[in-house]
Design a protein around this motif. Structure first.
Motif, mmCIF file in Angstrom:
data_model
loop_
_atom_site.group_PDB
_atom_site.id
_atom_site.type_symbol
_atom_site.label_atom_id
_atom_site.label_comp_id
_atom_site.label_asym_id
_atom_site.label_seq_id
_atom_site.Cartn_x
_atom_site.Cartn_y
_atom_site.Cartn_z
ATOM 1 N N ASP A 234 0.763 -1.104 0.217
ATOM 2 C CA ASP A 234 -0.067 0.266 0.015
ATOM 3 C C ASP A 234 0.852 1.064 0.002
ATOM 4 O O ASP A 234 1.931 1.298 0.573
ATOM 5 C CB ASP A 234 -0.778 -0.157 1.231
ATOM 6 N N SER A 235 0.392 2.099 -0.686
ATOM 7 C CA SER A 235 1.245 3.610 -0.728
ATOM 8 C C SER A 235 0.105 4.738 -0.589
ATOM 9 O O SER A 235 -0.961 4.627 -1.300
ATOM 10 C CB SER A 235 2.137 3.571 -2.047
ATOM 11 N N ASN A 236 0.588 5.742 -0.094
ATOM 12 C CA ASN A 236 -0.082 7.168 -0.103
ATOM 13 C C ASN A 236 0.695 8.193 -1.019
ATOM 14 O O ASN A 236 0.329 9.476 -1.048
ATOM 15 C CB ASN A 236 -0.102 7.587 1.228
ATOM 16 N N GLY A 237 1.573 7.421 -1.897
ATOM 17 C CA GLY A 237 2.123 8.046 -3.117
ATOM 18 C C GLY A 237 3.697 8.538 -2.773
ATOM 19 O O GLY A 237 4.575 8.855 -3.495
ATOM 20 N N CYS A 238 4.324 8.302 -1.551
ATOM 21 C CA CYS A 238 5.727 8.590 -1.397
ATOM 22 C C CYS A 238 6.313 7.240 -0.939
ATOM 23 O O CYS A 238 7.557 7.313 -0.292
ATOM 24 C CB CYS A 238 5.857 9.633 -0.287
ATOM 25 N N THR A 239 5.885 6.047 -1.008
ATOM 26 C CA THR A 239 6.298 4.804 -0.263
ATOM 27 C C THR A 239 7.662 4.328 -1.300
ATOM 28 O O THR A 239 7.233 4.334 -2.517
ATOM 29 C CB THR A 239 5.418 3.676 -0.338
ATOM 30 N N LEU B 179 8.975 -8.128 6.210
ATOM 31 C CA LEU B 179 8.764 -6.915 5.719
ATOM 32 C C LEU B 179 8.326 -6.173 6.659
ATOM 33 O O LEU B 179 7.247 -6.295 7.077
ATOM 34 C CB LEU B 179 8.361 -6.888 4.447
ATOM 35 N N GLU B 180 8.959 -5.144 7.296
ATOM 36 C CA GLU B 180 8.616 -3.989 8.427
ATOM 37 C C GLU B 180 8.520 -2.471 7.872
ATOM 38 O O GLU B 180 9.767 -2.246 7.555
ATOM 39 C CB GLU B 180 8.885 -4.260 9.790
ATOM 40 N N ARG B 181 7.528 -1.999 7.955
ATOM 41 C CA ARG B 181 7.473 -0.554 7.442
ATOM 42 C C ARG B 181 7.877 0.224 8.535
ATOM 43 O O ARG B 181 7.292 0.244 9.906
ATOM 44 C CB ARG B 181 5.994 -0.079 7.031
ATOM 45 N N VAL B 182 9.175 1.012 8.569
ATOM 46 C CA VAL B 182 9.736 1.603 9.442
ATOM 47 C C VAL B 182 9.659 3.140 9.365
ATOM 48 O O VAL B 182 9.584 3.947 10.226
ATOM 49 C CB VAL B 182 11.302 1.313 9.790
ATOM 50 N N ARG B 183 9.195 3.728 8.143
ATOM 51 C CA ARG B 183 9.080 4.911 7.907
ATOM 52 C C ARG B 183 7.529 5.154 7.209
ATOM 53 O O ARG B 183 7.314 4.523 6.391
ATOM 54 C CB ARG B 183 9.801 5.716 7.195
ATOM 55 N N PRO B 184 6.588 5.851 8.114
ATOM 56 C CA PRO B 184 5.275 6.024 7.463
ATOM 57 C C PRO B 184 5.380 6.834 6.244
ATOM 58 O O PRO B 184 6.272 7.436 5.956
ATOM 59 C CB PRO B 184 4.448 6.756 8.464
ATOM 60 N N ASP B 185 4.314 6.706 5.343
ATOM 61 C CA ASP B 185 4.258 7.615 4.121
ATOM 62 C C ASP B 185 3.143 8.624 4.069
ATOM 63 O O ASP B 185 2.115 8.234 4.404
ATOM 64 C CB ASP B 185 3.526 6.527 2.753
ATOM 65 N N PRO B 186 3.700 9.804 4.513
ATOM 66 C CA PRO B 186 3.007 10.975 4.908
ATOM 67 C C PRO B 186 2.141 11.613 3.683
ATOM 68 O O PRO B 186 1.402 12.449 3.895
ATOM 69 C CB PRO B 186 3.824 12.002 5.295
ATOM 70 N N CYS B 187 2.331 10.996 2.481
ATOM 71 C CA CYS B 187 1.753 11.856 1.323
ATOM 72 C C CYS B 187 0.161 11.433 1.308
ATOM 73 O O CYS B 187 -0.375 10.603 2.150
ATOM 74 C CB CYS B 187 2.360 11.484 -0.080
ATOM 75 N N ARG B 188 -0.529 12.132 0.354
ATOM 76 C CA ARG B 188 -1.986 12.187 0.280
ATOM 77 C C ARG B 188 -2.320 11.552 -1.039
ATOM 78 O O ARG B 188 -3.596 12.083 -1.423
ATOM 79 C CB ARG B 188 -2.820 13.200 0.805
ATOM 80 N N ALA B 189 -1.674 10.939 -1.807
ATOM 81 C CA ALA B 189 -2.017 10.634 -3.101
ATOM 82 C C ALA B 189 -3.050 9.441 -3.240
ATOM 83 O O ALA B 189 -2.776 8.635 -2.393
ATOM 84 C CB ALA B 189 -0.851 10.267 -3.998
#
Length: 128
Positions: free
Chosen positions: A62-67, A86-96
């Motif tokens: 999943d992505s908000n546009g910046c992953t 696989l672990e997400r360690v930085r959130p994706d702050p974008c809103r796309a």
């Protein structure tokens, strides 16, 4: 009959997991392994798909546009086959709006793997 179908519908989201095996000769097979969600772990990213191609692990997430791959930490535990998480360690702050998610990848060398290694992907996989 309806009660059984309702029970299956409720239990299905609580189960998930996928194991990808690579044989000694490099052939790769995908086997589904059901496990309770709490056995998988909350920190693990639920992926949309995963496969090995041209010396790379390719994972759709999943992505908000910046992953990108930099948003993730890949852990390998054990050997023969190694358990890969696989672990997400930085959130994706974008809103796309990215309804199909994005594909991120790592080379075998980046993961510390050889083409002949066996690997189990421990993340849950979201059904389309």
């Amino acid at each position: 009959m309806i009660r059984s179908l309702a029970l299956i519908a409720v239990a299905a989201p609580l189960l998930g997991g996928c194991v990808i095996y690579a044989s000694e000769g490099g052939e790769r097979d995908v086997m589904v392994q059901l496990a309770a969600v709490d056995e998988i772990g909350e920190a693990d990213e639920t992926v949309r798909s995963a496969h090995f191609e041209d010396g790379r692990l390719m994972v759709r997430v999943d992505s908000n546009g910046c992953t990108s791959a930099a948003n993730f930490e890949v852990r390998l535990v054990g050997d023969r086959p190694a358990a890969l998480t696989l672990e997400r360690v930085r959130p994706d702050p974008c809103r796309a709006l990215v309804p199909e998610g994005v594909e991120v990848s790592w080379t075998y060398a980046e993961l510390g793997l050889e083409a002949s290694d066996s690997v189990r992907l421990m993340n849950a996989i979201r059904l389309p």
